[in-house]
Design an enzyme around this catalytic site. Structure first.
Site, short mmCIF file in Angstrom:
data_model
loop_
_atom_site.label_atom_id
_atom_site.label_comp_id
_atom_site.label_asym_id
_atom_site.label_seq_id
_atom_site.Cartn_x
_atom_site.Cartn_y
_atom_site.Cartn_z
N THR A 74 0.84 -1.20 0.00
CA THR A 74 0.00 0.00 0.00
C THR A 74 0.87 1.25 0.00
O THR A 74 0.56 2.24 -0.67
CB THR A 74 -0.94 0.01 1.23
OG1 THR A 74 -1.71 -1.20 1.23
CG2 THR A 74 -1.88 1.20 1.17
N ASP A 102 -4.36 -2.79 -7.64
CA ASP A 102 -4.01 -3.46 -6.39
C ASP A 102 -4.60 -4.87 -6.40
O ASP A 102 -5.61 -5.14 -7.06
CB ASP A 102 -4.59 -2.64 -5.23
CG ASP A 102 -4.10 -3.13 -3.87
OD1 ASP A 102 -3.11 -3.89 -3.83
OD2 ASP A 102 -4.71 -2.74 -2.86
N GLU A 103 -4.00 -5.79 -5.65
CA GLU A 103 -4.50 -7.17 -5.51
C GLU A 103 -4.75 -7.82 -6.87
O GLU A 103 -5.78 -8.46 -7.11
CB GLU A 103 -5.80 -7.18 -4.68
CG GLU A 103 -5.70 -6.52 -3.32
CD GLU A 103 -4.95 -7.36 -2.29
OE1 GLU A 103 -4.38 -8.39 -2.67
OE2 GLU A 103 -4.94 -6.97 -1.12
N GLN A 116 -1.23 -15.21 -2.39
CA GLN A 116 -2.42 -14.75 -1.67
C GLN A 116 -3.66 -14.74 -2.56
O GLN A 116 -4.63 -14.04 -2.28
CB GLN A 116 -2.18 -13.37 -1.07
CG GLN A 116 -1.06 -13.35 -0.04
CD GLN A 116 -0.90 -12.00 0.63
OE1 GLN A 116 -1.75 -11.56 1.40
NE2 GLN A 116 0.20 -11.32 0.34
#
Length: 732
Positions: free
Chosen positions: A34, A219-220, A250
């Site tokens: 982040t 993101d992700e 993840q």
């Protein structure tokens, strides 16, 4: 500039300042992703490489998007209203408000949540005369969602459908989409599907947005699905300035369409891409990291990396071995009470594989007066009183919304029964208008005249608020509506005790509207409804309260706690039984363990029960993930009254004799596992049954005495058989 780049390690610095072309940042758990995203975004703006409106940053929760935006504002010293930081769905919702007319939608379209979609699907199944027992709305919506995530529309799906059930699903899909159109509504999947359709097929609109966005930040990325991948591809201009941040270790949402290949094959999709790995962990102790790494290294679908930390040592993982789920709750709560002396409750969390596991813990926490919060129960916006109020607001915005209309036409009670409603909806279908539009023209339909007096006040109320919404602040509008409906009086009549909580929920809802209005310049009712329709459980999570957090492992991603209890580590539960026979699903279960373990900063406590009630009492063996952890990293607490499984000497207790007739295997952690001969009965084996003859194992669920096989028998077909009673012989 020095303020933006300070405190960055060399890899983070490189990720922030590499601004040209495609970039993949492999960000291990707790490695500061982040920080990298926000500093990179601020760096691009400070270097004047793009204007705020030329950057699009997307993530997966509204909470994460809000935090990212606030961090960038702090770094740059002020609010930047034109900055596009949002979830995929929020971006698409805004995009379609502006451009949806090209697909025939009004800009005040309604977004159907899961409950609304299920109601509509149920209506479609009934209209088609299909049996609800064979075609459940939830199952059909899953199939429709999977199709949309593959960019397969209703017509394409119907053209390739074969067999009775698939053709019936195609009919449901087609009617479902037709009814959505008639309601001027989209479901969650439509937001992405329609956005990609427009960007791909409309040259003018697609070209305009590709020219506008000079930088894409994602993101992700490991959790993106196919349609999200296509959205990014169709937004990306010739500059190829896309930066994705993620960690394939993840990736835990394959069950809802996430495609791990998006991150594993990034270099193939974007030739010339640069790859930067963030491997320094700032969260967990080295013992926790070593334990998590030892488990995830058993996966094959991953990029090689090794997390490391300056936080050397730390406490060993604690393993609680108990008899049952109830004993597990007692042991965990006792352990938690001991830890509470040195840590705040908000720094602790109990993580489980399935939400149903929370019950035993809740009972014991209440008994010991330990405050807690659950993430993943009934979401605030799914509570009945809130859904009812929302339905009024949705109808005020969009009078074509028949699903909202059905919900509230007789709430509060107006004497409109099911038969009257069915007649009204049938008439609306014949006239090709919405049910509410029929009520606006009651004089044209004398057959409805007998019911006119009952519904006339309802129509008058909605019309008043349709006019008021243009000039009255949204929170005042909702407050007035609650009063005019005598909504709170209705709640009190239902149940005086329960009513107080419901009234507080309504008050909190209106307070939320006021807060939204104060922070948004364009606080229209349409925008507010779109915002909250995309709200998730995790968005309601608050770290500021000193309460223990209970949540599923899926909900925990992105969070961190001083102390984490990861419970229910048994074969058949974690990993789930259905995952064991499928290598890719088993790898996702292992990634889920990795995510849970790396939420812990200082202490990680694992628990495993010998028996657990899952449709009857089931005997279990400890999860394979426990045996993948090196022995020197774990301290075992033997709390069982009877030893079903044996353990090595030292920290793991006294070794016993292996029961006769069993094979024994030893894990690296020193745990001995006893296996029935049935454990070698895996998918692909050929077996002989005394009644059904020869067959091939095509599926497996459960373990030990609960192991059930799905077998395709020659000349007989598929049968599900419990191995314990089957007298099967392996013949190939």
């Amino acid at each position: 500039m020095s303020r933006l780049l300070k405190d960055l390690n060399p890899d983070q610095h490189e990720a922030v300042t590499t601004t040209a072309g495609p970039l993949l940042v492999i960000a291990g758990a707790g490695s500061g992703k982040t920080r990298v995203l926000t500093r990179r975004l601020a760096y691009i703006l400070q270097q004047r490489l793009a204007e705020p409106y030329q950057i699009l940053a997307v993530t997966f929760t509204n909470k994460a998007a809000g935090e990212m935006k606030e961090r960038v504002w702090r770094l740059l010293g002020g609010e930047i209203s034109a900055l596009n930081v949002s979830t995929f769905h929020s971006f698409c919702a805004r995009f379609l408000r502006r451009e949806g007319g090209a697909l025939g939608y009004d800009n005040n379209y309604t977004i159907f949540d899961e409950s609304d979609s299920e109601t509509l699907a149920k209506n479609c199944i009934k209209q088609l005369g299909l049996a609800g027992s064979q075609f459940s709305p939830k199952a059909q919506l899953r199939k429709i969602s999977n199709a949309k995530n593959r960019m397969v529309g209703a017509e394409t799906y119907a053209a390739s459908a074969s067999g009775y059930f698939e053709k019936a699903t195609a009919d449901i899909y087609s009617l479902y989409q037709k009814r959505l159109r008639e309601c001027n509504a989209m479901d969650f999947d439509d937001l992405l599907f329609n956005s990609v359709t427009l960007l791909k097929n409309n040259r003018e609109i697609g070209g305009r947005y590709r020219q506008r966005f000079q930088y894409l930040l994602v993101d992700e990325y490991q959790d993106t699905n196919h349609v999200q991948y296509l959205l990014l591809k169709h937004l990306l201009g010739d500059h190829q300035n896309i930066c994705v941040v993620g960690d394939e270790d993840q990736s835990i949402y394959g069950w809802r369409g996430a495609d791990i290949r998006n991150i594993l094959e990034f270099e193939k999709d974007f030739p010339g891409a640069k790859i930067i790995k963030l491997e320094q962990n700032y969260r967990s102790t080295s013992i926790i990291l070593d334990a998590a790494s030892s488990v995830i290294e058993n996966n094959e679908a991953r990029k090689a990396k090794k997390l490391w930390t300056d936080i050397k040592g730390g406490e060993k993982l604690q393993l609680l071995l108990v008899d049952s789920a109830e004993e597990e709750a007692v042991a965990v709560v006792d352990f938690l009470k001991n830890e509470r002396n040195g840590s705040n409750l908000k720094e602790m969390s109990i993580l489980y594989r399935t939400n149903a596991q929370s019950r035993a813990f809740e009972e014991h926490l209440r008994r010991d007066n330990i405050p807690y919060q659950i993430v993943g129960g009934i979401a605030f916006y799914q509570r009945k009183e809130i859904k009812d109020l929302l339905a009024y607001l949705k109808l005020i915005v969009n009078i074509k919304d028949d699903v909202s209309f059905q919900r509230i036409i007789n709430y509060p009670r107006r004497g409109v029964g099911a038969k009257s409603l069915e007649g009204l909806l049938s008439l609306a279908a014949r006239e090709s208008v919405s049910a509410y539009e029929i009520l606006l023209k009651l004089d044209d339909f004398p057959e409805l005249f007998a019911r006119a007096k009952r519904v006339k006040p309802f129509v008058e109320l909605i019309e008043i608020y349709r006019q008021k919404r243009e000039s009255v602040p949204i929170d005042i509008l909702a407050q007035d509506l609650v009063e005019d409906l005598r909504f709170l009086d209705e709640l009190r009549q239902e149940d005086e005790i329960v009513a107080q909580t419901k009234i507080e929920n309504v008050e909190a809802f209106i307070e939320g509207m006021a807060e939204y209005a104060s922070h948004n310049g364009e606080a229209t009712l349409e925008n507010y409804l779109a915002e909250i329709s995309l709200f998730t459980d995790l968005d309601s999570y608050r770290e500021i309260e000193d309460k223990l957090t209970l949540m599923s492992l899926h909900s925990a991603k992105g969070l961190e706690f001083e102390i984490v209890f990861m419970v229910g580590l048994e074969e058949g539960l974690f990993p789930l039984g259905r995952a064991v026979a499928e290598p890719m699903e088993l790898e996702e279960e292992r990634r889920l363990f990795y995510v849970g373990a790396t939420r812990a900063k200082k202490k990680l406590i694992l628990s495993s029960a010998t028996t657990r009630h899952r449709f009857g009492e089931v005997e279990s063996i400890p999860s394979r993930f426990i045996k993948e952890i090196p022995e020197n990293l774990v301290e075992c607490h033997e709390l069982r009254s009877r030893r079903r499984f044996e353990f090595d000497t030292g920290a793991f207790g006294t070794r016993g004799e292996s029961p006769a007739g069993r094979r024994r295997a030893t894990s690296p952690s020193g745990v001995h596992y006893d296996f029935e001969d049935s454990e070698i009965m895996t998918v692909g084996r050929i077996v002989q049954h005394p009644t059904f003859g020869r067959g091939k194992i095509i599926g497996a669920e459960g373990f030990g005495e609960s192991l059930t096989l799905e077998i395709m028998f020659t000349g007989v077909g598929k049968k599900k058989i419990m191995v314990k009673y089957a007298r099967l012989k392996i013949v190939g």
